[in-house]
Design a protein around this motif. Structure first.
Motif, mmCIF file in Angstrom:
data_model
loop_
_atom_site.group_PDB
_atom_site.id
_atom_site.type_symbol
_atom_site.label_atom_id
_atom_site.label_comp_id
_atom_site.label_asym_id
_atom_site.label_seq_id
_atom_site.Cartn_x
_atom_site.Cartn_y
_atom_site.Cartn_z
ATOM 1 N N GLU A 1 0.815 -1.221 0.000
ATOM 2 C CA GLU A 1 0.000 0.000 0.000
ATOM 3 C C GLU A 1 0.843 1.263 0.000
ATOM 4 O OE1 GLU A 1 -2.693 -0.447 3.297
ATOM 5 O OE2 GLU A 1 -3.913 -1.931 2.237
ATOM 6 N N LYS B 1 3.497 1.667 -4.298
ATOM 7 C CA LYS B 1 2.472 1.101 -5.186
ATOM 8 C C LYS B 1 3.003 0.504 -6.488
ATOM 9 C CE LYS B 1 -1.218 4.081 -3.421
ATOM 10 N NZ LYS B 1 -1.725 3.157 -2.385
ATOM 11 N N PRO C 1 3.133 -4.070 -7.991
ATOM 12 C CA PRO C 1 2.181 -4.531 -6.975
ATOM 13 C C PRO C 1 2.309 -6.022 -6.687
ATOM 14 C CG PRO C 1 1.032 -3.850 -8.978
ATOM 15 C CD PRO C 1 2.452 -3.460 -9.154
ATOM 16 N N GLU D 1 -5.102 -6.661 -8.848
ATOM 17 C CA GLU D 1 -6.053 -5.550 -8.719
ATOM 18 C C GLU D 1 -7.464 -5.999 -8.408
ATOM 19 O OE1 GLU D 1 -4.748 -2.200 -11.873
ATOM 20 O OE2 GLU D 1 -6.825 -2.145 -11.107
ATOM 21 N N ASP D 2 -7.852 -7.102 -9.011
ATOM 22 C CA ASP D 2 -9.221 -7.564 -8.869
ATOM 23 C C ASP D 2 -9.506 -8.065 -7.448
ATOM 24 O OD1 ASP D 2 -10.883 -10.484 -9.272
ATOM 25 O OD2 ASP D 2 -11.820 -8.638 -9.992
ATOM 26 N N ARG E 1 -7.575 -10.894 -5.250
ATOM 27 C CA ARG E 1 -6.901 -10.496 -4.004
ATOM 28 C C ARG E 1 -7.317 -11.441 -2.878
ATOM 29 N NH1 ARG E 1 -5.141 -4.955 -4.313
ATOM 30 N NH2 ARG E 1 -5.539 -4.514 -2.116
ATOM 31 N N GLU F 1 -13.477 -3.749 -0.184
ATOM 32 C CA GLU F 1 -12.905 -3.325 -1.471
ATOM 33 C C GLU F 1 -13.966 -3.171 -2.548
ATOM 34 O OE1 GLU F 1 -9.828 -6.184 -2.293
ATOM 35 O OE2 GLU F 1 -8.517 -5.380 -0.735
#
Lengths: 224, 231
Positions: free
Chosen positions: A77, A80, A83, A87-88, A92, B78
């Protein structure tokens, strides 16, 4: 890349510290490393992780973060680029799931192999094999847990690659082979050859000796 | 039938893990379809959606399953960004994750073990539970806010929240006393504030039903331990 005063308290044989070192390396973050003597913990460690008094502890901007997976999320975090987590949100969740699975299931079984004898050892080895087989399903047929390249879950799980090999050699037991877990065996080879992943893996012979010594000490206590 | 936007939750009425997810969805105003599972007689659906553990809760969203309550909370936070559970700042987020893990592994787990064990094992478990409560109390006091993350309910509150409505039952079933309000004033106050929230208090399992269930579970666990010892 300037790390703005990043310091890591670790221990050479700790798989949890390894995770953080690999993550920092993947992100190209400069930091100061402090090797802890676990028999004589530094004031910095005791202050940095007063609840558990364990490594790893990441110190950044005068604050301390503990628990290796929490540290990985923090690193991802704050810095950045490159990564670790996908992203999804669903992917995750999957990455976090497998990292947690390894800690909850594989760790106790692999520790059991070191600390137990006789029938209990057999049981631990069996459990370890079962959990590793389940772990293989997490690869979902891909090269690594992150898909095509190393990600959060791979960084969290990579230590298994050398721990399993080490335990197989040190204790003459079978945990993974090409036949029973071909995908996981391939992942292990991939991880052990990755320059970033293997940079901080403890020296093999030193780890084997360290583990054998630990086992002797612990099993002597049990049988006395 | 209500439009649930493809959100389903598989749970079990008394599961504190499923309760966490219910709270998170409610606080965010997310509509969902709830499916009660009999965890002693698992449906093919549960086994299919959570092949690794076969446990509740499982959140199904857009046809994809997510398991492990704390991981589900992160997912929910999220996907639905209103009423955030985790703070914005990375350090504060790390602190929240740390204390959520502590609440699960040290606070909730130790109470369970203290309830289910006996003799020397029970004494040890109670000691661990009290120590965990002391750490939690210290942190709550240090923060000095109404809830763990501030003035609104957040991530750690939801994870630790099971003790608000189950601890007293566990204490009774296990003949143990952990939460002494004079010793843990901050935790006691936090529990009161937490249960005062209408969305938190709504639909919680009945005390007498929980007592009956945990009594039975506790006996089953004890007899399983005995048979392992004598085998």
């Amino acid at each position: 890349m300037a790390g703005e005063g990043v310091k890591l308290l670790g221990y050479w044989a700790s798989p949890f510290a390894l995770r953080v070192r690999s993550a920092l390396k993947l992100k190209g973050i400069e930091y100061e490393y402090q090797e802890e003597d676990l028999g004589n913990k530094s004031p910095l460690l005791l202050q940095g992780n007063p609840v558990y008094k364990k490594v790893p502890v990441l110190l950044h901007k005068g604050k301390s973060i503990s628990e290796s997976l929490v540290i990985l999320e923090y690193i991802d975090e704050v810095w950045k680029h490159n990564p670790l987590l996908p992203e999804d949100p669903y992917e995750r969740a999957r990455s976090r799931f497998w990292a947690k699975f390894v800690d909850e299931k594989c760790v106790p079984a692999l520790v059991g192999v070191i600390t137990k004898v006789g029938e209990e050892l057999e049981k631990s080895a069996r459990e370890a094999r079962e959990h590793l087989k389940t772990l293989e399903s997490g690869l979902d047929g891909k090269r690594c847990f992150g898909g095509t390249k190393i990600g959060f879950a791979d960084v969290a799980i990579a230590w298994i690659a050398y721990w399993v090999r080490m335990e197989q050699e040190a204790f003459k037991i079978q945990l993974i082979d090409q036949q029973n877990m071909p995908l996981l065996a391939a992942w292990i080879d991939y991880v052990l050859e990755d320059p970033v992943m293997k940079e901080f893996m403890p020296p093999y012979d030193k780890l084997v000796k360290h583990t054998r010594d630990l086992r002797e000490k612990l099993t002597a206590v049990v049988s006395n | 039938m209500e439009e649930t936007g493809g959100v389903k939750l598989l749970g079990f009425w008394v599961s504190p893990f499923a309760q966490r997810v219910k709270w998170a969805l409610k606080l965010k105003g997310v509509q969902y379809e709830y499916i009660e599972e009999d965890i002693y007689n698992k449906s093919p659906l549960l086994s299919k959606l959570n092949p690794v553990y076969g446990m509740v809760p499982v959140l199904v969203h857009n046809g994809k399953p997510i398991s492990e309550s704390i991981i589900i909370l992160e997912y929910i936070d999220e996907v639905w960004k209103q009423a955030p559970l985790l703070p914005q700042d990375p350090y504060e987020r790390a602190q929240a994750r740390f204390w959520a893990k502590f609440a699960e592994e040290k606070v909730r787990q130790s109470v369970w073990e203290a309830m289910c064990s006996s003799g020397e094992e029970k004494q040890k478990a109670v000691k661990s539970a009290v120590e965990a409560f002391e750490e939690f109390e210290k942190e709550l006091k240090r923060r000095g806010t109404k809830f763990f993350g501030g003035e609104t309910i957040g991530f750690v509150d939801i994870v630790a929240g099971c003790i608000s409505y189950q601890l007293a039952v566990h204490e009774e079933v296990g003949s143990i006393k952990i939460l002494d309000s004079s010793r843990f004033p901050a935790i006691s106050e936090w529990i009161k504030n937490f249960l005062n929230h209408p969305l938190i208090n709504e639909g919680l399992p009945q005390k007498d039903q929980m007592f009956a269930y945990f009594s039975k579970r506790s006996k089953e666990i004890a007899s399983r331990k005995m048979s392992h010892k004598t085998a």
